[in-house]
Design a protein around this motif. Structure first.
Motif, short mmCIF file in Angstrom:
data_model
loop_
_atom_site.label_atom_id
_atom_site.label_comp_id
_atom_site.label_asym_id
_atom_site.label_seq_id
_atom_site.Cartn_x
_atom_site.Cartn_y
_atom_site.Cartn_z
N ALA A 196 0.84 -1.20 0.00
CA ALA A 196 0.00 0.00 0.00
C ALA A 196 0.88 1.25 0.00
O ALA A 196 0.61 2.21 -0.74
CB ALA A 196 -0.93 -0.01 1.21
N ARG A 197 1.92 1.24 0.81
CA ARG A 197 2.83 2.40 0.88
C ARG A 197 3.49 2.67 -0.48
O ARG A 197 3.59 3.82 -0.92
CB ARG A 197 3.89 2.16 1.95
N GLU A 198 3.93 1.62 -1.17
CA GLU A 198 4.55 1.79 -2.48
C GLU A 198 3.54 2.33 -3.50
O GLU A 198 3.87 3.19 -4.33
CB GLU A 198 5.13 0.46 -2.98
N LEU A 199 2.31 1.86 -3.42
CA LEU A 199 1.27 2.34 -4.33
C LEU A 199 0.90 3.80 -4.05
O LEU A 199 0.63 4.56 -4.98
CB LEU A 199 0.04 1.45 -4.27
N ILE A 200 0.91 4.18 -2.78
CA ILE A 200 0.68 5.59 -2.43
C ILE A 200 1.78 6.44 -3.05
O ILE A 200 1.52 7.45 -3.72
CB ILE A 200 0.64 5.80 -0.90
N PHE A 201 3.03 6.03 -2.85
CA PHE A 201 4.17 6.78 -3.39
C PHE A 201 4.06 6.89 -4.92
O PHE A 201 4.24 7.96 -5.49
CB PHE A 201 5.49 6.11 -3.00
N LEU A 202 3.76 5.77 -5.56
CA LEU A 202 3.67 5.75 -7.02
C LEU A 202 2.55 6.67 -7.52
O LEU A 202 2.77 7.50 -8.40
CB LEU A 202 3.43 4.31 -7.48
N SER A 203 1.37 6.56 -6.92
CA SER A 203 0.25 7.38 -7.39
C SER A 203 0.48 8.86 -7.12
O SER A 203 -0.01 9.71 -7.86
CB SER A 203 -1.07 6.92 -6.75
N HIS A 204 1.26 9.18 -6.08
CA HIS A 204 1.56 10.58 -5.77
C HIS A 204 2.53 11.21 -6.77
O HIS A 204 2.73 12.42 -6.75
CB HIS A 204 2.13 10.71 -4.36
N GLN A 205 3.13 10.39 -7.63
CA GLN A 205 4.04 10.90 -8.66
C GLN A 205 3.32 11.10 -9.99
O GLN A 205 3.89 11.64 -10.93
CB GLN A 205 5.20 9.91 -8.89
N GLU A 206 2.08 10.65 -10.08
CA GLU A 206 1.38 10.62 -11.35
C GLU A 206 0.43 11.82 -11.52
O GLU A 206 -0.26 12.21 -10.57
CB GLU A 206 0.62 9.29 -11.48
N ASN A 207 0.40 12.34 -12.72
CA ASN A 207 -0.34 13.56 -13.00
C ASN A 207 -1.83 13.54 -12.63
O ASN A 207 -2.34 14.54 -12.14
CB ASN A 207 -0.16 13.97 -14.46
N PRO A 208 -2.55 12.44 -12.85
CA PRO A 208 -3.99 12.50 -12.51
C PRO A 208 -4.23 12.87 -11.04
O PRO A 208 -5.15 13.63 -10.75
CB PRO A 208 -4.49 11.08 -12.82
N TRP A 209 -3.40 12.38 -10.12
CA TRP A 209 -3.55 12.72 -8.70
C TRP A 209 -2.91 14.08 -8.42
O TRP A 209 -3.52 14.95 -7.80
CB TRP A 209 -2.92 11.64 -7.82
N VAL A 210 -1.68 14.28 -8.89
CA VAL A 210 -0.93 15.51 -8.61
C VAL A 210 -1.69 16.75 -9.09
O VAL A 210 -1.74 17.76 -8.39
CB VAL A 210 0.48 15.46 -9.27
#
Length: 181
Positions: free
Chosen positions: A94-108
């Motif tokens: 879950a932590r790795e997926l949080i980190f990954l999604s926080h780098q991606e434009n749709p969330w950012v």
């Protein structure tokens, strides 16, 4: 159209003991990749940018209240997307997926601290289509070393080429591992 609850049901079957945070990130990736592969959303429920990454609020509320509906059928095309996501992201924490999604434009691009913001499907589709193109380009580049660059009609006139299929297979495996983890 399949619901996010249906997709979550399949994810729970494929990733035993999946926690809520990880489930929501996998739902995000399912929606994004399905949009990239088909041009259509996988489910109609909205995604929002929360502190710990993308969340499907309807699923989150149902989980919190204990009123998760019984999942129904997903078709083969939908299941293919879900399997792709599980194969690609299922082993991540879950932590790795949080980190990954926080780098991606749709969330950012929509995240605002302490305020839930909708992640538009158009943003997901644009981002994941670009990701797919980048990956296909890397695969094409790797394969181009083994596929002749001459027109098909002149291939029969060209001298025979010898291939080291063992080397080619190991290089392709290495490339795919770097792309898909």
């Amino acid at each position: 159209m399949t619901s996010a609850f249906d997709v979550a049901g399949v994810l729970r079957q494929l990733v035993p003991q999946v926690g809520s945070v990880k489930l929501h990130k996998l739902l995000y990736y399912c929606q994004g990749w399905h949009l990239a592969f088909t041009g259509e959303p996988l489910f109609s429920e909205r995604l929002e940018a929360w502190d710990k990454g993308p969340v499907v609020p309807d699923v989150w509320r149902a989980e919190r209240s204990g009123t998760v509906p019984v999942p129904s059928f997903v078709d083969d095309n939908e299941r293919s997307t879900i399997l792709y996501v599980v194969n690609r992201y299922g082993a991540l924490s879950a932590r790795e997926l949080i980190f990954l999604s926080h780098q991606e434009n749709p969330w950012v691009s929509v995240y605002r601290s302490l305020a839930a913001s909708r992640i538009p499907n158009e943003s997901l589709q644009e981002y994941f289509e670009a990701e797919r193109s980048r990956e296909m380009g890397r695969i094409d580049e790797a394969l181009s070393r083994y596929i002749p660059k001459q027109p098909l009609e002149t291939m029969y006139e060209a001298p025979p080429r010898s291939f080291d299929f063992g080397t080619m297979a190991s290089e392709i495996d290495e490339l795919l591992s770097s792309i898909y983890g």
